[in-house]
Design a protein around this motif. Structure first.
Motif, short mmCIF file in Angstrom:
data_model
loop_
_atom_site.label_atom_id
_atom_site.label_comp_id
_atom_site.label_asym_id
_atom_site.label_seq_id
_atom_site.Cartn_x
_atom_site.Cartn_y
_atom_site.Cartn_z
N UNK A 112 0.58 -1.20 -0.32
CA UNK A 112 0.27 -0.45 0.44
C UNK A 112 0.44 1.06 0.05
N UNK A 113 1.04 1.79 -0.79
CA UNK A 113 1.62 3.07 -0.83
C UNK A 113 1.12 4.03 -2.27
N UNK A 114 1.39 5.62 -2.14
CA UNK A 114 0.34 6.13 -2.79
C UNK A 114 1.96 6.30 -4.56
N UNK A 115 3.39 6.56 -3.74
CA UNK A 115 4.61 6.57 -4.71
C UNK A 115 5.52 5.64 -3.83
N UNK A 116 6.22 5.55 -4.36
CA UNK A 116 6.72 5.49 -5.90
C UNK A 116 6.06 4.38 -6.04
N UNK A 153 -4.10 4.53 -1.86
CA UNK A 153 -5.58 4.06 -1.17
C UNK A 153 -6.09 5.53 -1.45
N UNK A 154 -5.48 5.69 -2.58
CA UNK A 154 -6.59 6.91 -3.25
C UNK A 154 -6.53 8.42 -2.33
N UNK A 155 -5.14 8.33 -2.14
CA UNK A 155 -5.14 9.58 -0.77
C UNK A 155 -5.45 9.51 0.38
N UNK A 156 -5.48 8.41 0.97
CA UNK A 156 -6.18 8.32 2.16
C UNK A 156 -5.16 7.90 3.08
N UNK A 157 -5.48 7.89 4.32
CA UNK A 157 -4.73 7.39 5.32
C UNK A 157 -2.68 8.44 5.17
N UNK A 158 -2.40 7.75 6.09
CA UNK A 158 -0.84 7.29 5.58
C UNK A 158 -0.30 6.94 4.70
#
Length: 159
Positions: free
Chosen positions: A99-103, A134-139
């Protein structure tokens, strides 16, 4: 047969390499931790240990022990493979979600699967790794770190 679930999370940190599944990922941040902070491999180890009722990685590789400072988590994973073998079990398959936005991890997943399959002495077909946001949600959505869930199946070693 036994099922294990592992979960781990690490915060991003400046001045460190980002290692996931034993693969160095080019990124402006690494992850903070006592070892190499390979959050993916840590979750896998916890899943395997949990499936065999052997505790968690903190029990076997405590962050208070200088021997594990900067440790290569793939080497620790090999030790976990031996711990479960000593208890009469072997890994059958593994399913991991990062679970990560980037990379973005898509181009590194096959390399991670390869590193884990080598360390665990399993075919790559037995190792699944997926990445999602996580679509910008949480840490993790805020880009503060990476979380990983791992689920594994172990079974008695066949004679």
């Amino acid at each position: 047969m036994r099922i294990g679930h592992g979960y781990d999370v690490h915060r991003f940190s400046e001045g460190r390499k980002l290692i996931l599944g034993g693969v160095e990922i080019p990124y402006e941040y690494g992850l903070s931790g006592h070892s190499d902070a390979d959050v993916l491999t840590h979750a896998v180890m916890d899943a395997m240990l949990g499936a065999c009722a052997l505790g968690d990685i903190g029990k076997h590789f405590p962050d208070t022990d200088e021997r594990y400072e900067g440790a290569d988590s793939i080497e620790l994973l090999k030790a976990v493979r031996e711990l479960i073998k000593d208890k009469g079990y072997e890994l059958k398959n593994l399913d991991v979600t990062v679970l990560c936005e980037k990379p973005k991890l898509r181009t590194y997943i096959e390399s991670m699967r390869c590193r884990l399959s080598e360390a665990l002495k399993r075919d790559m077909d037995d190792i699944s790794i997926k990445a999602t946001t996580e679509e910008g949600l949480g840490f993790t959505g805020a880009g503060l770190g990476i979380a990983v869930h791992a689920v594994c199946l172990v079974d008695r070693i066949e004679d």
